[in-house]
Design an enzyme around this catalytic site. Sequence first.
Site, mmCIF file in Angstrom:
data_model
loop_
_atom_site.group_PDB
_atom_site.id
_atom_site.type_symbol
_atom_site.label_atom_id
_atom_site.label_comp_id
_atom_site.label_asym_id
_atom_site.label_seq_id
_atom_site.Cartn_x
_atom_site.Cartn_y
_atom_site.Cartn_z
ATOM 1 N N CYS A 1 66.316 53.216 106.446
ATOM 2 C CA CYS A 1 65.418 54.314 106.905
ATOM 3 C C CYS A 1 65.536 54.328 108.244
ATOM 4 O O CYS A 1 65.265 53.291 108.900
ATOM 5 C CB CYS A 1 64.120 54.338 106.258
ATOM 6 S SG CYS A 1 63.025 55.744 107.069
ATOM 7 N N THR B 1 69.274 60.622 109.440
ATOM 8 C CA THR B 1 68.399 60.307 108.390
ATOM 9 C C THR B 1 69.152 59.578 107.063
ATOM 10 O O THR B 1 69.999 60.273 106.812
ATOM 11 C CB THR B 1 67.279 61.285 107.835
ATOM 12 O OG1 THR B 1 66.697 60.877 106.662
ATOM 13 C CG2 THR B 1 68.143 62.412 107.518
#
Length: 230
Positions: A196, A83
């Site tokens: 992202c 992430t």
Amino acid sequence: MKVIGLIGGMSWESTAEYYRLLNTLTRDRLGGLHSARCVLYSVDFAEIERLQVQGRWQEAGEILADAARALERAGAELVLICTNTMHKVADQVAAAVSVPLLHLADATAVAVRAAGVRTVGLLGTAFTMEQDFYRGRLEAGGLKVCVPSADERAVVHRIIYEELCLGVVRDASREEFQRVIGRLVERGAEGVILGCTEIELLIGERHSPVPVFPTTRLHVEAALRQALAP
């Protein structure tokens, strides 16, 4: 091949893409029935998201540090945080283990420079777009980074958390992202970082007038280079 440790679950939608890409690219590289040597620790994202909103990053970092320790005990020789946003605690996680942590922003910056791009737009969560932990790392890597306006950042953040993290992919949201990308290009962006991991579920090269840099794929490719190095 070294064993790659994955700290995932943030969200599991993008972690599934990490696992798919890691095995697909390993097969492409090695051929035949080869697949990746990897271990995965998947956290409960609801707990992490609550700590993000409350600004309790130290506590969130300890959860990820515990995950990294577990991966090392399981045999991981290289660790990835799957992430972008949680790279805010990357130093805390790296300090918890004796094996290398491959920083996602570093892998991305290398790919952007290799493409001959120096000014990039950055899309991601509000934390990633607005705080220095990620942008600063890219800028230290020689890039000029521009982000959307405040209103646009709010739209991007909402789509990530309320749709993409839940596996919802909407054409209307893709169009919103394309409008944001268009305005970044108007401001001089020569490429756009999909900062992202869930954004890659929505946006690909064909959706942008300039090159896009998919951080999940770039992270996996860098991990494989390191894992397969002599």
